[in-house]
Every structure is written in structure tokens, then in C-alpha cells.
Design a protein around this motif. Structure first.
Motif, PDB file in Angstrom:
ATOM      1  N   THR A 103      14.302  -3.065   5.030  1.00 19.45           N
ATOM      2  CA  THR A 103      12.535  -2.936   5.116  1.00 19.45           C
ATOM      3  C   THR A 103      13.011  -4.406   3.535  1.00 19.45           C
ATOM      4  O   THR A 103      13.824  -4.171   2.898  1.00 19.45           O
ATOM      5  CB  THR A 103      12.244  -2.089   4.079  1.00 19.45           C
ATOM      6  OG1 THR A 103      11.936  -0.472   5.040  1.00 19.45           O
ATOM      7  CG2 THR A 103      10.612  -2.040   3.962  1.00 19.45           C
ATOM      8  N   ILE A 159       0.379 -11.318   9.694  1.00 19.26           N
ATOM      9  CA  ILE A 159      -0.633 -10.188   9.351  1.00 19.26           C
ATOM     10  C   ILE A 159      -1.941 -10.631   8.993  1.00 19.26           C
ATOM     11  O   ILE A 159      -1.775 -11.637   7.696  1.00 19.26           O
ATOM     12  CB  ILE A 159      -0.172  -9.051   8.902  1.00 19.26           C
ATOM     13  CG1 ILE A 159      -1.032  -7.864   8.706  1.00 19.26           C
ATOM     14  CG2 ILE A 159       0.188  -9.095   7.176  1.00 19.26           C
ATOM     15  CD1 ILE A 159      -0.977  -6.588   8.300  1.00 19.26           C
ATOM     16  N   GLY A 206      -5.582  -7.046   8.718  1.00 21.96           N
ATOM     17  CA  GLY A 206      -4.843  -6.416   8.891  1.00 21.96           C
ATOM     18  C   GLY A 206      -4.564  -6.531  10.510  1.00 21.96           C
ATOM     19  O   GLY A 206      -3.414  -5.463  10.949  1.00 21.96           O
ATOM     20  N   THR A 228      -2.004  -7.826  13.637  1.00 22.16           N
ATOM     21  CA  THR A 228      -0.523  -8.064  13.253  1.00 22.16           C
ATOM     22  C   THR A 228      -0.826  -9.100  14.589  1.00 22.16           C
ATOM     23  O   THR A 228      -1.144  -8.214  16.019  1.00 22.16           O
ATOM     24  CB  THR A 228       0.015  -6.976  13.074  1.00 22.16           C
ATOM     25  OG1 THR A 228      -0.167  -5.990  14.333  1.00 22.16           O
ATOM     26  CG2 THR A 228      -0.229  -5.843  12.009  1.00 22.16           C
ATOM     27  N   THR A 258       7.958  -4.013  12.213  1.00 19.11           N
ATOM     28  CA  THR A 258       6.308  -3.232  11.434  1.00 19.11           C
ATOM     29  C   THR A 258       6.372  -4.271  10.109  1.00 19.11           C
ATOM     30  O   THR A 258       6.789  -4.179   9.142  1.00 19.11           O
ATOM     31  CB  THR A 258       6.279  -1.848  11.244  1.00 19.11           C
ATOM     32  OG1 THR A 258       6.549  -1.776  12.719  1.00 19.11           O
ATOM     33  CG2 THR A 258       4.234  -2.391  10.827  1.00 19.11           C
ATOM     34  N   SER A 302       3.503  -4.964   6.783  1.00 24.10           N
ATOM     35  CA  SER A 302       2.592  -4.675   6.674  1.00 24.10           C
ATOM     36  C   SER A 302       2.086  -5.405   5.242  1.00 24.10           C
ATOM     37  O   SER A 302       3.181  -6.392   3.930  1.00 24.10           O
ATOM     38  CB  SER A 302       2.333  -3.232   6.278  1.00 24.10           C
ATOM     39  OG  SER A 302       3.744  -2.877   5.402  1.00 24.10           O
ATOM     40  N   ARG A 303       0.679  -5.491   4.592  1.00 23.95           N
ATOM     41  CA  ARG A 303       0.212  -5.571   3.141  1.00 23.95           C
ATOM     42  C   ARG A 303       0.169  -4.969   2.263  1.00 23.95           C
ATOM     43  O   ARG A 303      -0.917  -4.146   2.873  1.00 23.95           O
ATOM     44  CB  ARG A 303      -0.431  -7.064   3.620  1.00 23.95           C
ATOM     45  CG  ARG A 303      -1.042  -6.806   4.176  1.00 23.95           C
ATOM     46  CD  ARG A 303      -2.272  -8.459   4.944  1.00 23.95           C
ATOM     47  NE  ARG A 303      -2.574  -8.963   3.757  1.00 23.95           N
ATOM     48  CZ  ARG A 303      -3.547 -10.246   3.063  1.00 23.95           C
ATOM     49  NH1 ARG A 303      -3.488 -10.731   4.155  1.00 23.95           N
ATOM     50  NH2 ARG A 303      -3.565 -10.919   3.073  1.00 23.95           N
ATOM     51  N   ASN A 304       0.350  -4.970   1.048  1.00 23.14           N
ATOM     52  CA  ASN A 304      -0.906  -3.500   0.579  1.00 23.14           C
ATOM     53  C   ASN A 304      -0.917  -5.188  -0.770  1.00 23.14           C
ATOM     54  O   ASN A 304      -0.075  -5.549  -1.557  1.00 23.14           O
ATOM     55  CB  ASN A 304       0.380  -3.378  -0.380  1.00 23.14           C
ATOM     56  CG  ASN A 304      -0.143  -2.971  -1.600  1.00 23.14           C
ATOM     57  OD1 ASN A 304      -1.579  -2.706  -1.932  1.00 23.14           O
ATOM     58  ND2 ASN A 304       0.265  -1.113  -1.387  1.00 23.14           N
ATOM     59  N   TYR A 310       5.940  -6.302   3.467  1.00 23.59           N
ATOM     60  CA  TYR A 310       7.034  -5.720   3.310  1.00 23.59           C
ATOM     61  C   TYR A 310       6.664  -6.435   5.630  1.00 23.59           C
ATOM     62  O   TYR A 310       6.254  -6.343   5.825  1.00 23.59           O
ATOM     63  CB  TYR A 310       6.985  -4.472   3.705  1.00 23.59           C
ATOM     64  CG  TYR A 310       6.325  -4.369   2.389  1.00 23.59           C
ATOM     65  CD1 TYR A 310       5.075  -3.659   1.912  1.00 23.59           C
ATOM     66  CD2 TYR A 310       7.442  -4.009   1.258  1.00 23.59           C
ATOM     67  CE1 TYR A 310       4.610  -3.047   0.966  1.00 23.59           C
ATOM     68  CE2 TYR A 310       7.140  -3.526  -0.151  1.00 23.59           C
ATOM     69  CZ  TYR A 310       5.583  -3.371  -0.316  1.00 23.59           C
ATOM     70  OH  TYR A 310       5.731  -3.083  -1.595  1.00 23.59           O
ATOM     71  N   GLN A 346       9.066  -4.029   7.847  1.00 22.03           N
ATOM     72  CA  GLN A 346       9.942  -3.519   8.543  1.00 22.03           C
ATOM     73  C   GLN A 346      10.879  -3.093   9.745  1.00 22.03           C
ATOM     74  O   GLN A 346      10.018  -3.375  10.955  1.00 22.03           O
ATOM     75  CB  GLN A 346       9.664  -1.444   8.608  1.00 22.03           C
ATOM     76  CG  GLN A 346      10.098  -0.298   8.988  1.00 22.03           C
ATOM     77  CD  GLN A 346      11.085   0.072   8.081  1.00 22.03           C
ATOM     78  OE1 GLN A 346      10.875   0.325   7.394  1.00 22.03           O
ATOM     79  NE2 GLN A 346      12.433   0.400   8.554  1.00 22.03           N
TER      80      GLN A 346
END
Length: 118
Positions: free
Chosen positions: A19, A51, A55, A57, A68, A70-72, A79, A81
């Protein structure tokens, strides 16, 4: 534009997982899209995954189903993965930002090396 710093790379065996993390120096809430790119030795940099704020992608065909993104926004983190890694995934991975729909991806971090080898 925020400064980006990637981490999480390393040596992994084929079939393994990693990751990657991208830490932004400021808020990414209003950044239109974040992305991961990679560059293997002797090859051009290629887009791996992106992304958007909402959201949505998009993935390169070579990684679809294995990676995969992702964003926070609360933590200003992005990130990647990566599962079922292959030797051809070996590259330096970079995080990038696209500040609005009219801009290109840019503001590259220093990159993090991913090596897939037995």
C-alpha cells in the motif's frame, strides 16, 4: 498547490501486496483530482490510477482489478492499494494533483520505489 510526499514502497515478491501513501502538505479537499503515476527504467512515466473529488476512479488497463486508489480528504492522504503484484509493476511511483478540470496532473512528489522480484 500542496506539496506531496510518497511512502510505502519496497521489495515484494510476485503475487504480494503493498500500500502506497501520499501525504499532502495542505488540504486536498478542493483539488479536482489526485493520481498515481509510475516510471520504470527506460520507459516513460505512465498514469496508473486517478480519483476525483467526487470519488470517481480510473485505472490503467494493466492494473485494473489489482490496484485500488482512495483518498481521505480529512487526513489529506491518498492511497494506492496494490495486490497481485507482477514484476512488470516494478517502477518508481509518484503522486500527483490536478488542481482543476482545466489543468494537467503535476506537482510530483519525490517518488517511492516499488520492486517486485523473487
Amino acid at each position: 498547490q500542496v506539496q506531496l510526499a510518497e511512502s510505502g514502497g519496497g521489495l515484494v515478491q510476485p503475487g504480494g501486496s503493498l500500500t502506497l501513501s501520499c501525504a499532502a502538505s495542505g488540504s486536498i479537499f478542493n483539488i479536482y483530482a489526485m493520481g498515481w503515476y509510475r516510471q520504470a527504467p527506460g520507459k516513460q512515466r505512465e498514469q496508473v490510477a486517478t480519483i476525483t473529488q467526487g470519488g470517481s476512479t480510473k485505472y490503467a488497463g494493466s492494473v485494473k482489478g489489482r490496484f485500488t486508489i482512495s483518498r481521505n480528504n480529512a487526513k489529506n492522504m491518498v492511497y494506492l492499494q496494490m495486490n497481485s503484484l507482477k514484476q512488470e509493476d516494478t517502477a518508481v511511483y509518484y503522486c500527483a494533483q490536478r488542481i482543476n478540470i482545466l489543468a494537467d496532473f503535476g506537482s510530483w512528489g519525490q517518488g517511492t520505489q516499488v520492486t517486485v522480484s523473487s
